[in-house]
Scaffold this motif. Structure first.
Motif, PDB file in Angstrom:
ATOM      1  N   VAL A 104       5.812   1.378   1.291  1.00 52.99           N
ATOM      2  CA  VAL A 104       4.912   0.405   0.655  1.00 52.99           C
ATOM      3  C   VAL A 104       5.687  -0.835   0.224  1.00 52.99           C
ATOM      4  O   VAL A 104       5.219  -1.968   0.382  1.00 52.99           O
ATOM      5  CB  VAL A 104       4.194   1.059  -0.545  1.00 52.99           C
ATOM      6  CG1 VAL A 104       3.372   0.028  -1.308  1.00 52.99           C
ATOM      7  CG2 VAL A 104       3.298   2.193  -0.074  1.00 52.99           C
ATOM      8  N   GLN A 105       6.893  -0.629  -0.313  1.00 53.23           N
ATOM      9  CA  GLN A 105       7.689  -1.776  -0.751  1.00 53.23           C
ATOM     10  C   GLN A 105       8.089  -2.650   0.436  1.00 53.23           C
ATOM     11  O   GLN A 105       8.054  -3.881   0.352  1.00 53.23           O
ATOM     12  CB  GLN A 105       8.937  -1.288  -1.489  1.00 53.23           C
ATOM     13  CG  GLN A 105       9.779  -2.410  -2.077  1.00 53.23           C
ATOM     14  CD  GLN A 105      11.019  -1.892  -2.768  1.00 53.23           C
ATOM     15  OE1 GLN A 105      11.479  -0.791  -2.467  1.00 53.23           O
ATOM     16  NE2 GLN A 105      11.562  -2.662  -3.705  1.00 53.23           N
ATOM     17  N   ARG A 106       8.488  -2.011   1.535  1.00 56.00           N
ATOM     18  CA  ARG A 106       8.862  -2.780   2.721  1.00 56.00           C
ATOM     19  C   ARG A 106       7.673  -3.583   3.254  1.00 56.00           C
ATOM     20  O   ARG A 106       7.812  -4.769   3.589  1.00 56.00           O
ATOM     21  CB  ARG A 106       9.372  -1.824   3.805  1.00 56.00           C
ATOM     22  CG  ARG A 106       9.683  -2.486   5.136  1.00 56.00           C
ATOM     23  CD  ARG A 106      10.314  -1.502   6.106  1.00 56.00           C
ATOM     24  NE  ARG A 106       9.502  -0.321   6.283  1.00 56.00           N
ATOM     25  CZ  ARG A 106       8.488  -0.239   7.152  1.00 56.00           C
ATOM     26  NH1 ARG A 106       8.178  -1.276   7.899  1.00 56.00           N
ATOM     27  NH2 ARG A 106       7.795   0.881   7.277  1.00 56.00           N
ATOM     28  N   GLN A 107       6.510  -2.935   3.301  1.00 56.23           N
ATOM     29  CA  GLN A 107       5.332  -3.656   3.782  1.00 56.23           C
ATOM     30  C   GLN A 107       4.910  -4.749   2.800  1.00 56.23           C
ATOM     31  O   GLN A 107       4.502  -5.836   3.204  1.00 56.23           O
ATOM     32  CB  GLN A 107       4.175  -2.673   3.999  1.00 56.23           C
ATOM     33  CG  GLN A 107       2.983  -3.289   4.706  1.00 56.23           C
ATOM     34  CD  GLN A 107       1.947  -2.243   5.066  1.00 56.23           C
ATOM     35  OE1 GLN A 107       1.886  -1.199   4.448  1.00 56.23           O
ATOM     36  NE2 GLN A 107       1.132  -2.528   6.044  1.00 56.23           N
ATOM     37  N   HIS A 425      -1.501  -4.779   0.234  1.00 56.54           N
ATOM     38  CA  HIS A 425      -0.803  -3.689  -0.443  1.00 56.54           C
ATOM     39  C   HIS A 425      -1.761  -2.658  -1.010  1.00 56.54           C
ATOM     40  O   HIS A 425      -1.354  -1.538  -1.323  1.00 56.54           O
ATOM     41  CB  HIS A 425       0.082  -4.255  -1.557  1.00 56.54           C
ATOM     42  CG  HIS A 425      -0.690  -4.845  -2.706  1.00 56.54           C
ATOM     43  ND1 HIS A 425      -1.219  -6.114  -2.657  1.00 56.54           N
ATOM     44  CD2 HIS A 425      -1.036  -4.330  -3.920  1.00 56.54           C
ATOM     45  CE1 HIS A 425      -1.846  -6.369  -3.804  1.00 56.54           C
ATOM     46  NE2 HIS A 425      -1.756  -5.313  -4.571  1.00 56.54           N
ATOM     47  N   VAL A 426      -3.053  -3.026  -1.148  1.00 61.24           N
ATOM     48  CA  VAL A 426      -4.061  -2.075  -1.620  1.00 61.24           C
ATOM     49  C   VAL A 426      -4.847  -1.496  -0.455  1.00 61.24           C
ATOM     50  O   VAL A 426      -5.162  -0.305  -0.423  1.00 61.24           O
ATOM     51  CB  VAL A 426      -5.012  -2.758  -2.632  1.00 61.24           C
ATOM     52  CG1 VAL A 426      -6.116  -1.801  -3.060  1.00 61.24           C
ATOM     53  CG2 VAL A 426      -4.227  -3.240  -3.840  1.00 61.24           C
ATOM     54  N   ASP A 427      -5.133  -2.333   0.550  1.00 65.02           N
ATOM     55  CA  ASP A 427      -5.992  -1.895   1.646  1.00 65.02           C
ATOM     56  C   ASP A 427      -5.341  -0.840   2.526  1.00 65.02           C
ATOM     57  O   ASP A 427      -6.021   0.019   3.076  1.00 65.02           O
ATOM     58  CB  ASP A 427      -6.393  -3.101   2.511  1.00 65.02           C
ATOM     59  CG  ASP A 427      -7.284  -4.072   1.760  1.00 65.02           C
ATOM     60  OD1 ASP A 427      -7.855  -3.642   0.742  1.00 65.02           O
ATOM     61  OD2 ASP A 427      -7.388  -5.233   2.174  1.00 65.02           O
ATOM     62  N   TYR A 428      -4.015  -0.895   2.679  1.00 62.55           N
ATOM     63  CA  TYR A 428      -3.352  -0.046   3.659  1.00 62.55           C
ATOM     64  C   TYR A 428      -2.521   1.064   3.019  1.00 62.55           C
ATOM     65  O   TYR A 428      -1.614   1.597   3.653  1.00 62.55           O
ATOM     66  CB  TYR A 428      -2.481  -0.903   4.572  1.00 62.55           C
ATOM     67  CG  TYR A 428      -3.245  -2.037   5.189  1.00 62.55           C
ATOM     68  CD1 TYR A 428      -4.438  -1.800   5.858  1.00 62.55           C
ATOM     69  CD2 TYR A 428      -2.806  -3.349   5.078  1.00 62.55           C
ATOM     70  CE1 TYR A 428      -5.162  -2.828   6.416  1.00 62.55           C
ATOM     71  CE2 TYR A 428      -3.528  -4.391   5.628  1.00 62.55           C
ATOM     72  CZ  TYR A 428      -4.705  -4.127   6.301  1.00 62.55           C
ATOM     73  OH  TYR A 428      -5.417  -5.154   6.858  1.00 62.55           O
ATOM     74  N   THR A 436       3.524   8.306   6.439  1.00 64.47           N
ATOM     75  CA  THR A 436       4.727   8.867   5.815  1.00 64.47           C
ATOM     76  C   THR A 436       4.652  10.385   5.759  1.00 64.47           C
ATOM     77  O   THR A 436       5.638  11.080   6.039  1.00 64.47           O
ATOM     78  CB  THR A 436       4.891   8.291   4.407  1.00 64.47           C
ATOM     79  OG1 THR A 436       4.868   6.863   4.477  1.00 64.47           O
ATOM     80  CG2 THR A 436       6.195   8.737   3.791  1.00 64.47           C
ATOM     81  N   ALA A 437       3.483  10.932   5.403  1.00 68.67           N
ATOM     82  CA  ALA A 437       3.334  12.388   5.343  1.00 68.67           C
ATOM     83  C   ALA A 437       3.512  13.019   6.710  1.00 68.67           C
ATOM     84  O   ALA A 437       4.119  14.079   6.847  1.00 68.67           O
ATOM     85  CB  ALA A 437       1.967  12.741   4.757  1.00 68.67           C
ATOM     86  N   LEU A 438       2.985  12.366   7.741  1.00 68.85           N
ATOM     87  CA  LEU A 438       3.131  12.923   9.095  1.00 68.85           C
ATOM     88  C   LEU A 438       4.605  12.939   9.510  1.00 68.85           C
ATOM     89  O   LEU A 438       5.076  13.910  10.110  1.00 68.85           O
ATOM     90  CB  LEU A 438       2.303  12.094  10.073  1.00 68.85           C
ATOM     91  CG  LEU A 438       2.115  12.675  11.476  1.00 68.85           C
ATOM     92  CD1 LEU A 438       0.750  12.314  12.028  1.00 68.85           C
ATOM     93  CD2 LEU A 438       3.181  12.200  12.436  1.00 68.85           C
ATOM     94  N   ALA A 439       5.343  11.873   9.171  1.00 68.24           N
ATOM     95  CA  ALA A 439       6.755  11.831   9.545  1.00 68.24           C
ATOM     96  C   ALA A 439       7.579  12.831   8.756  1.00 68.24           C
ATOM     97  O   ALA A 439       8.522  13.426   9.287  1.00 68.24           O
ATOM     98  CB  ALA A 439       7.300  10.407   9.333  1.00 68.24           C
ATOM     99  N   VAL A 440       7.242  13.055   7.471  1.00 68.89           N
ATOM    100  CA  VAL A 440       8.044  13.935   6.625  1.00 68.89           C
ATOM    101  C   VAL A 440       7.701  15.399   6.868  1.00 68.89           C
ATOM    102  O   VAL A 440       8.591  16.249   6.984  1.00 68.89           O
ATOM    103  CB  VAL A 440       7.837  13.562   5.141  1.00 68.89           C
ATOM    104  CG1 VAL A 440       8.502  14.589   4.231  1.00 68.89           C
ATOM    105  CG2 VAL A 440       8.398  12.173   4.869  1.00 68.89           C
TER     106      VAL A 440
END
Length: 737
Positions: A104-107, A425-428, A436-440
């Motif tokens: 989220v911070q990067r985006q 930052h709110v919409d996505y 992130t959950a799928l990757a982790v």
């Protein structure tokens, strides 16, 4: 000295060891770390989210509950459905929360950067627009008169063009009319002559037929009238005679028809001689009625002369044949020619009258055209005079109009993009959490299980927290996938136009307003209509293909996706690569029974002196080569890793946070060393199915590169079509399929 003994599981082996060393265990202070409860998971997430200013208090709590629900759903499914997933624990959840915050911070940083660039560009556009408005006001007063003169000249020129076209077309019509009249005058005498010849032939037939009547004697007719039982040939002749002199519908019997007709022989002969003056029926009907008799072989004068002694019988037969020929000639020749001659005379008269009217109209059009030519010459002189007056300002006006056209499309599009970036930052957040959950959590799972989690569990978690699953419209990449099941080439992801370098573009345009050299900036760039996309529930197929493309675009950047697409990788393999490549905070471990990841890493680092280490051959040179790679930034691919009994001397190498910026400190072989920033470690195992020790799973990012059925079908079809159409690029090939 304190000694800490840890165990990743409490299975039967652990319990046997515990019972075997009772005296030792009695001296130990045993602590059992349970899985965190929901509230503990929420507290951990809030602790990490609190440091990010883009989240309000209510949003932080809502996101914390969402992340806890996702973790609990994975934990529940893996425990109830016996899925081999050993690394779902508290540490992995904390890693999941940290990685989500990083994503989220990067985006958000990317959105802030784009918002700043867009704001600067829009400010400059507004400034130039004000300047252009002042310049346009100055030019409007001088160009109004010129526009009026141009409009008047244009209207006159248009009218002249229309009148010239009408006059020329009218002249063509007159020429056609004259040719038509000339043709009629030429062919009419021929038709009249042909009509006269046919009339002459018909008159001869009529005269010869009437002469046969004069050859009939009253005594011969009297003998015929006295016959009570005539032959069939005689009945046929008199039936034809009755049809001619009376009607085809008259009584043709011998007693009531023939004898009554011959009751007055003088009257009978008169009727025979005046057959052409009777207009009882048309020739066509009469010929059709006579054809029944005339086609008979016995209906012949020669035949009847031999069979009958009465000479009147063959004469009557000839008379019937003559009457039939007379009407046949009328029907086929005389009347058509007569109608043709009459029609041509009428058409000639009508065309002559029409030609006269057309010539009068042409004269009027020609006079009107001369008047328009004189008016246009006068208007052209006035326009040239006005054009000389404003000639010095025309170049500025042309540049101004071109610049205004450029800004009109860019300003509206960038305003919309600025609004999207400010609320991104709110919409996505939902898509960031899911990716992130799928990757982790789902790296080592199959596509079916991934879709099960997304559709059945995580979508439910998003709905419960009121968070929409939307995808960022920041890139536009086509991930090719030719598949015989879904029949589609991939998923198109949106791409927003970046305003990078817009300041220099606008400044250049501002400097050249008076030079006429500015060009529209990216006016024809396609912008997608939809900026949000939701994953629909369903089985593996089109939905999973769509999920692969969307998640891949979130986990990695656009350039890498385009590179993978150009290499011909399908969407399934690209998703695994995105998970493997974005192993944030951990080194990646790949389940690679077919060597797909092995080949990719070798190709990626073909020019970087990749170090290949076989885990099975851990000789002293193995550890020395690895230490050299750590210090000098050489990428390392360690293959054939034993995932259940990983070397303890190497386990500390994995326990580092490789997501932190700057120099990394790595513990290796009981020593701490500063790793080179370019150092990267890849782990792979060819064993399948794979069992991973919990101690190892807690330190690496797992990805399953086992070939999928859909991926193999896609790769096979794509290879086949590349052979059939080698000149087509991957993108066109995928769209064609």
């Amino acid at each position: 000295m304190r000694v800490v003994v840890t165990s990743a599981s409490c299975d039967a082996k652990f319990q046997r060891n515990f019972k075997s060393y009772v005296s030792l265990c009695n001296r130990l202070n045993t602590i059992y770390c349970l899985e965190w409860s929901r509230m503990e998971l929420v507290d951990v997430a809030i602790h990490h989210l609190r440091g990010y200013h883009m989240f309000s208090g209510g949003l932080q709590e809502n996101l914390a509950h969402l992340l806890a629900s996702i973790h609990l759903s994975v934990l529940q499914v893996t425990s109830t459905e016996h899925i081999q997933h050993p690394h779902v624990n508290n540490e992995l959840y904390e890693h999941f929360v940290e990685r989500f915050c990083h994503t989220v911070q990067r985006q958000h940083a990317h959105n802030e950067e784009m918002s700043t660039e867009l704001s600067t560009a829009l400010d400059q556009i507004n400034k130039i627009t004000v300047q252009a408005s002042k310049l346009r006001d100055q030019l409007d007063r001088e160009t109004t008169t010129l526009d009026e003169r141009k409009y008047a000249s244009s209207k006159l020129l248009t009218q002249i063009g229309q009148d010239v076209t009408i006059t020329s077309e009218h002249a063509k019509l007159i020429n056609k009319q004259r040719k038509r009249i000339k043709h009629l005058q030429k062919v009419l005498p021929d038709y009249e002559h042909a009509h006269e010849l046919v009339l002459t032939d018909t008159g001869k037939i009529l005269e010869s037929t009437k002469s046969l009547v004069r050859e009939l004697g009253l005594d011969q007719l009297t003998d015929l009238r006295a016959i009570s039982k005539p032959s069939q040939e005689l009945e046929d002749i008199f039936a034809a005679v009755i049809m001619i002199v009376k009607s085809p519908n008259a009584d043709i019997s011998w007693t009531k028809g023939a004898k009554r007709l011959m009751a007055n022989l003088d009257r009978f002969l008169e009727m025979l001689e005046s057959f052409d003056q009777q207009d009882v029926v048309s020739s066509e009907v009469l010929l059709a009625a006579l054809e029944h008799y005339t086609i008979k072989t016995s209906f012949s004068a020669d035949y009847l002369s031999q069979k009958c002694t009465n000479k009147a019988v063959p004469l009557l037969c000839k008379w019937v044949q003559g009457v039939s020929g007379y009407h046949s000639n009328l029907q086929s020749k005389v009347r058509p020619l007569q109608a043709k001659v009459a029609g041509m005379k009428s058409s000639l008269t009508e065309n002559l009258s029409r030609l006269k009217l057309m010539e009068e109209k042409y004269k009027i059009l020609d006079e009107r055209l001369d008047g328009l030519h004189k008016a246009f010459e006068q208007a052209s002189v006035q326009k040239s005079t006005q054009l000389e007056k404003v000639n010095g300002m025309r170049k500025q006006l042309s540049n101004l109009e071109e610049f205004q056209a450029t800004l009109s499309g860019i300003h509206e599009r960038w305003m919309e993009q600025l609004s999207n970036y400010q609320s991104a930052h709110v919409d996505y957040l939902g898509s960031d959490a899911l990716s992130t959950a799928l990757a982790v959590y789902l790296g080592p799972l199959s596509p079916e299980l991934r879709m099960q989690f997304v559709n059945e569990h995580w979508n439910k978690c998003l709905r419960e927290r009121g968070i929409e699953l939307s995808w960022s419209a920041t890139e536009k990449v086509l991930i090719p996938s030719v598949t015989d099941e879904v029949g589609e080439s991939g998923v198109m992801l949106d791409e927003d136009k970046s305003p990078e370098g817009v300041a220099s573009v606008i400044e250049t345009t501002d400097d050249n307003v008076t030079d006429g050299d500015s060009k529209p900036v990216d006016q024809d760039k396609e912008v997608m209509d939809q900026s949000h996309h939701s994953i629909a529930s369903g089985s593996v197929g089109a939905s999973y293909l769509e999920l692969c493309s969307l998640v891949s675009s979130t986990l990695t950047d656009r350039n890498m996706l385009e590179h993978w697409s150009a290499l011909g990788y399908d969407a399934y393999f690209i998703l695994d690569l995105a998970i493997f490549q974005s192993a944030w905070g951990r080194w990646p471990l790949a389940f690679d029974p077919e060597g797909m990841m092995f080949s990719y890493v070798k190709q990626k680092h073909a020019t970087n002196d990749l170090l290949l280490l076989d885990y099975r051959n851990r000789s002293p040179s193995f550890f020395l080569s690895l230490e050299h790679a750590i210090l000098h930034g050489q990428p390392v691919l360690m293959h054939h890793v034993d995932t259940m009994r990983f070397d303890p001397s190497l386990i500390t190498l994995l326990d580092c946070n490789n997501s932190s910026a700057g120099e990394k400190v790595i513990r290796y072989c009981s020593r701490k060393m500063h790793a080179h920033p370019s150092f990267h470690l890849y782990l792979s195992t060819t064993s399948y199915p794979v069992q991973v020790a919990p101690s190892l799973a807690a330190l690496v990012s797992l990805t399953d590169f086992t070939p999928k059925h859909q991926s193999l079908c896609s790769t096979l079809l794509q290879a086949a079509y590349s052979v059939i159409w080698p000149e087509d690029p991957v993108l066109e090939l995928s769209q064609e399929v």
